[in-house]
Design an enzyme around this catalytic site. Structure first.
Site, PDB file in Angstrom:
ATOM      1  N   ASP A 162      44.893  56.508  54.458  1.00  0.00           N
ATOM      2  CA  ASP A 162      44.267  55.222  54.140  1.00  0.00           C
ATOM      3  C   ASP A 162      44.826  54.121  55.051  1.00  0.00           C
ATOM      4  OD1 ASP A 162      43.012  56.245  51.473  1.00  0.00           O
ATOM      5  OD2 ASP A 162      45.120  56.762  51.355  1.00  0.00           O
ATOM      6  N   HIS A 190      45.841  56.471  45.574  1.00  0.00           N
ATOM      7  CA  HIS A 190      44.966  57.037  46.621  1.00  0.00           C
ATOM      8  C   HIS A 190      43.635  57.367  45.945  1.00  0.00           C
ATOM      9  CE1 HIS A 190      43.410  59.289  49.968  1.00  0.00           C
ATOM     10  NE2 HIS A 190      43.310  60.384  49.237  1.00  0.00           N
TER      11      HIS A 190
END
Ligand code: NAD
Ligand code: LMR
Length: 328
Positions: A162, A190
């Site tokens: 990410d 996440h």
């Protein structure tokens, strides 16, 4: 004199991520160009999976990597985690189209009890574990609870993918190289509630929001692109990210192992910093101090938009923890 080899366990080694990951470890990208490794490759005790693992091992052999000293192929976690210095927990089911990562929790969560126990009982005294298998924050929590003799700070989960996604989006928008984007910060889970930070992430040393002043883009397209990039890859490929996930894992471990300048996004056990409930495993900006050490960066400021979303992603993590309470 050459260094002693590190023992590195990889679960799900015959899967998609495994295929992209193993040559990077064996070539020195994860632990450095002079660090020999022994790969301990773990798969499920199913003929097809073990045959595929044999094939992957044959390919690794055919690469003739100078740093790859040996390989262990097994479906027995007690063998696979024996004396390992690093346990990379990838093996688990990926989501399909239309699913959230959290939908995998009931199926994947139990995997991490047995693996946590085996790491506890058989890992090296300095063993470190990183969880990639989704939902990775809560799976890491399960592994950590299953390994009471291993210090909690040895368990991390991966938001480095990410972080890299956020860097790429900001660099493209600002018309700079991704290396000009530093301290890229992801907070929380996440998942689609993760919080990509546009204040503490820097472009050319300045807050990203001072360089890209289009707040609608930062709070809109930038935010949702990073949050939903995994789903977009699944929609496009029909399979979840693998090359970029393996790359994120190489970056994650390398920076912890070797240390680095600036900060990195890593899911670590919360000590209550920034109001994140103690005992959850949440993404924070951390400083990697070298030799596997890290500390959560303190004193950063968030605006109201980011703060509200941090509260929401932490609430989601707490909800996931409740769902797996029987595994903790
Ligand atoms: P895959 O299906 O291609 O491979 C998974 C492999 O794990 C398979 O070979 C399977 O046999 C094996 N496996 C399943 N259960 C196992 C167990 N108990 N022990 C050992 N091996 C086991 O999947 P993939 O694309 O490699 O993805 C693996 C996981 O990583 C998924 O949960 C996926 O959602 C997750 N993922 C996380 C991130 C992240 O950023 N955190 C990124 C990408 C993928
Ligand atoms: C990703 O972020 O690409 C992975 O977590 C896979 C997924 O399910 O999105």
């Amino acid at each position: 004199m050459s260094k002693a080899p590190l023992r590195v366990a990889v679960t799900g080694a015959a899967g998609q991520i495994g295929y992209a990951l193993l040559p990077r470890i064996a070539s020195g990208a994860m632990f450095g160009p002079d660090q020999p490794v022994i790969l301990q490759l773990i798969e499920i005790p199913v003929e097809k999976a073990m045959a595929a693992l044999q094939g992957v091992a044959m390919e690794l052999e055919d690469c003739a990597f100078p740093l790859l000293q040996d390989m262990v192929l097994t479906s027995d976690v007690n063998v696979g985690f024996k004396d390992v210095n690093w346990a990379l927990l990838v093996g688990s089911k990926p989501r399909g189209p239309g699913m959230e990562r959290g939908d995998l929790i009931k199926e994947n969560g139990p995997i991490f009890t047995g693996q946590g126990r085996a790491i506890n009982d058989h890992g090296a005294s300095d063993v470190r574990t990183v969880v990639v298998g989704n939902p990775c924050n809560t799976n890491a929590l399960i592994a950590m609870h299953s390994a009471p003799d291993v210090p909690n700070d040895r368990f991390t989960a991966m938001t480095r993918l990410d972080q890299n996604r956020a860097m790429a989006q900001l660099a493209t928008k600002a018309g700079v190289a991704s290396s000009d984007v530093t301290n890229a910060t992801i907070w929380g889970n996440h998942s689609a509630t993760q919080v990509p930070d546009y204040i503490n992430t820097k472009i050319g040393g300045k807050p990203a929001s001072e360089v890209i002043t289009d707040m609608d883009w930062l709070r809109g397209e930038f935010f949702t692109t990073v949050q939903k990039r995994g789903a977009a890859i699944i929609a496009a490929r029909g399979l979840s990210s693998a090359m970029s996930a393996a790359n994120g894992l190489v970056d994650h471990v390398r920076d912890l192992f070797l240390g680095c300048e600036g900060t990195r996004s890593v899911c670590v056990p919360s000590d209550g910093s920034y109001g994140v409930t103690e005992g959850l495993i949440s993404s924070f900006p951390v400083r990697c101090t070298g030799d596997n050490g890290y500390e959560i960066v303190q004193g950063l400021e968030l605006d109201d938009f980011l703060q509200e979303r941090l509260v929401a992603t932490v609430a989601e993590l707490a909800g996931e923890k409740d769902v797996v309470a029987d595994l903790l």
